[in-house]
Design an enzyme around this catalytic site. Structure first.
Site, PDB file in Angstrom:
ATOM      1  N   TYR A   1       2.326   0.308  -8.399  1.00  0.00           N
ATOM      2  CA  TYR A   1       2.406   1.417  -9.212  1.00  0.00           C
ATOM      3  C   TYR A   1       3.856   2.220  -9.043  1.00  0.00           C
ATOM      4  CZ  TYR A   1      -2.703   1.972 -10.225  1.00  0.00           C
ATOM      5  OH  TYR A   1      -4.030   1.918 -10.720  1.00  0.00           O
ATOM      6  N   GLY A   2       4.360   1.984  -7.906  1.00  0.00           N
ATOM      7  CA  GLY A   2       5.473   2.683  -7.519  1.00  0.00           C
ATOM      8  C   GLY A   2       6.542   2.748  -8.674  1.00  0.00           C
ATOM      9  N   ASP A  17      -6.811   2.701  -4.657  1.00  0.00           N
ATOM     10  CA  ASP A  17      -5.531   2.531  -4.372  1.00  0.00           C
ATOM     11  C   ASP A  17      -5.019   1.555  -5.556  1.00  0.00           C
ATOM     12  OD1 ASP A  17      -3.126   2.407  -3.061  1.00  0.00           O
ATOM     13  OD2 ASP A  17      -3.719   0.462  -2.582  1.00  0.00           O
ATOM     14  N   SER A  18      -3.754   1.585  -5.551  1.00  0.00           N
ATOM     15  CA  SER A  18      -3.182   0.480  -6.446  1.00  0.00           C
ATOM     16  C   SER A  18      -3.349  -0.997  -6.151  1.00  0.00           C
ATOM     17  CB  SER A  18      -1.597   0.529  -6.722  1.00  0.00           C
ATOM     18  OG  SER A  18      -0.954   0.431  -5.312  1.00  0.00           O
ATOM     19  N   GLU A  44       1.624  -7.025  -0.601  1.00  0.00           N
ATOM     20  CA  GLU A  44       0.369  -7.538  -1.440  1.00  0.00           C
ATOM     21  C   GLU A  44       0.569  -8.986  -1.474  1.00  0.00           C
ATOM     22  OE1 GLU A  44      -1.810  -6.013  -3.811  1.00  0.00           O
ATOM     23  OE2 GLU A  44      -1.692  -4.241  -2.805  1.00  0.00           O
ATOM     24  N   CYS A  57      -3.429   6.275  -2.258  1.00  0.00           N
ATOM     25  CA  CYS A  57      -2.284   5.621  -2.801  1.00  0.00           C
ATOM     26  C   CYS A  57      -0.981   7.201  -3.066  1.00  0.00           C
ATOM     27  CB  CYS A  57      -2.571   4.882  -4.187  1.00  0.00           C
ATOM     28  SG  CYS A  57      -1.105   4.691  -5.148  1.00  0.00           S
ATOM     29  N   ASN A  58      -0.120   7.053  -2.414  1.00  0.00           N
ATOM     30  CA  ASN A  58       0.944   8.067  -2.545  1.00  0.00           C
ATOM     31  C   ASN A  58       1.412   8.540  -3.987  1.00  0.00           C
ATOM     32  OD1 ASN A  58       1.834   9.036   0.486  1.00  0.00           O
ATOM     33  ND2 ASN A  58       1.121   6.979   0.640  1.00  0.00           N
ATOM     34  N   THR A  59       1.641   7.225  -4.618  1.00  0.00           N
ATOM     35  CA  THR A  59       2.433   7.249  -5.983  1.00  0.00           C
ATOM     36  C   THR A  59       1.055   8.304  -6.880  1.00  0.00           C
ATOM     37  OG1 THR A  59       3.327   5.257  -5.539  1.00  0.00           O
ATOM     38  CG2 THR A  59       3.535   6.127  -7.892  1.00  0.00           C
ATOM     39  N   CYS A  91       3.318   5.725   2.162  1.00  0.00           N
ATOM     40  CA  CYS A  91       2.841   4.584   1.352  1.00  0.00           C
ATOM     41  C   CYS A  91       1.771   3.856   2.268  1.00  0.00           C
ATOM     42  CB  CYS A  91       3.808   3.770   0.934  1.00  0.00           C
ATOM     43  SG  CYS A  91       2.901   2.295  -0.077  1.00  0.00           S
ATOM     44  N   THR A  92       0.434   3.829   1.537  1.00  0.00           N
ATOM     45  CA  THR A  92      -0.508   3.427   2.467  1.00  0.00           C
ATOM     46  C   THR A  92      -0.566   1.840   2.567  1.00  0.00           C
ATOM     47  OG1 THR A  92      -2.110   3.024   0.394  1.00  0.00           O
ATOM     48  CG2 THR A  92      -2.385   5.110   1.825  1.00  0.00           C
ATOM     49  N   HIS A  93       0.517   1.121   1.964  1.00  0.00           N
ATOM     50  CA  HIS A  93       0.784  -0.256   2.376  1.00  0.00           C
ATOM     51  C   HIS A  93       1.543  -0.229   3.639  1.00  0.00           C
ATOM     52  CE1 HIS A  93      -0.518  -0.925  -1.880  1.00  0.00           C
ATOM     53  NE2 HIS A  93      -0.652  -2.308  -1.588  1.00  0.00           N
TER      54      HIS A  93
END
Lengths: 272, 272
Positions: free
Chosen positions: A41-42, A9-10, A151, A72-74, A183-185
């Site tokens: 990353y977005g 993931d980012s 984050e 990570c979706n991006t 988005c996994t966040h």
């Protein structure tokens, strides 16, 4: 098979997938890489996301992981297709599981997706959904502030509430009955997000659904770990170990998580 | 890929899977075989179930189906492993999707399963669950009256309620928080079953979960149908077409379903 499952993931967001994997697949060892140093990353270019993602994958391949989960979706939007074609091991992304589950849940074929600017721009969810059904209508909204918020560890309180409320404003009067946290966040903000959505909307979290998908893929490839020993997880971050450890402990109850700080820069390996 | 998905069941029960497939994958054509003439499979010998299941698969292979869905728990328990090893196309059963979803849903690792005598005797769910987690506890109960009840169209009213109530008696004081309907006929009795279970229990229906699994497998094998034309479904029964049509219409709203009565007896082909 005793080898670990690799998760990338980012930053911290993929921990929502990693902890779901530990819960749904308690025999499996998880090796996690979070690129916190270069997160988010977005807003990055496709080429940057592609390079960074391959660097994380290459790091995990040195441990002979049996599967890669792009949590990570991006990164999924940019690299999944290429990774599936390049690697000999199965690669699972976070977009398809969410899209498939949305098709299971929706009653009116109207689905909303929120994600980073990169994910929304890529139209990855719209494409995944329209490949399944031509009748489905997708409303997409970029919420670029959510990842930086998470984050920084701000997942509750006035500031988080205000940002979520204002970000979700365009979705207030939609007719969708299902919303994908693309988005996994975002699952870390789920209670607040749900609060500011119409009450009839079902919220789908990529983390749970991706873990479920990994479980299917393990079975279909006969890759389930048989051994009875407790699996040993490992966590790598390109950032500092200390804040990562604090986040993993406080937000995910990963009390004994061993965090290793690493540098990713495999320029020579990236001539794919 | 334009080829149809093949779905087989001992009778009507697999229609819960077939209709979910139509809902979750509206572009796909479904070819269904129900072996109503020889239903129920639950009390039959392993060898009989094996032979009948292969006869249905062989019938579908004549249409070059791109995937086989064994929408019958009894047949899945007996034939899935062999079919996956024998056939070049993907084969999906109904046991793994239910087990994987139960692992996603349960909070206390205590899962109950109800099914036919054959399914429960095979311990297929216990094995699937323990292959995923060693900590999970499984309580199994055979409910041999449910399939005959459903096949007779009795899915509501006093008789159905009494049979369900008495059948589920042994589960009244369990500590499980999740129950798997380990038979594709059972979702037709779901409202009654839920009524006679402790209210905190989450009921998992194989039909929905299997359709979701098929959607994943299509994606992972790049088999999704691209064409925009309406898919043409076909329904085959070894019994009489008329009651099958009535059942499909009344219970599943399959108003325009074309039902074809067939004979299965491919003895020569079965020397596998």
């Amino acid at each position: 098979m005793d080898k670990p499952i690799g998760v990338i993931d980012s930053g911290y967001g993929g921990l929502t997938v990693a902890t779901e994997l530990m819960r749904q697949l308690p025999k499996e060892a998880i090796y996690y890489v979070g690129d916190s140093k270069r997160c988010p990353y977005g807003p990055r270019s496709v080429e940057e996301v592609r390079r960074y993602t391959w660097e994380m994958i290459d790091h995990l391949l040195t441990f002979e992981v049996k599967m890669i989960v792009i949590a990570c979706n991006t990164a999924t939007a940019v690299v999944l297709h290429e990774a599936r074609q390049t690697l000999a091991i199965p690669v699972v992304g976070v977009i398809q599981p969410g899209a498939i589950t949305a098709m299971k849940v929706t009653n009116n074929q109207q689905i909303a997706v929120i994600g980073t600017t990169g994910t929304i721009k890529s139209q990855a969810y719209s494409l995944a959904l329209s490949s399944i059904s031509e009748d489905v209508q997708v409303e997409s909204l970029a919420c670029p502030l959510f990842v930086p918020l998470v984050e920084q560890g701000i997942i509750a309180g006035e500031e988080a509430e205000l940002i979520v409320k204002e970000s979700l404003e365009p979705l207030q009067n939609g007719t969708y009955d299902t919303l994908i946290l693309g988005c996994t966040h975002y699952p870390l903000l789920k209670p607040i997000i749900e609060h500011y959505l119409p009450s009839h909307v079902t919220v789908i979290s990529s983390g749970e659904e991706t873990a479920r998908e990994v479980s299917s893929v393990l079975f279909h490839h006969s890759l389930n770990r048989k051994a009875g020993q407790m699996p040993q997880h490992r966590f790598f971050t390109t950032g500092e170990a200390k804040p990562f450890k604090a986040f993993a402990q406080d937000r995910f109850n990963l009390l004994s998580a061993k965090i290793e700080s690493i540098t990713l820069d495999h320029r020579l390996k990236l001539e794919r």
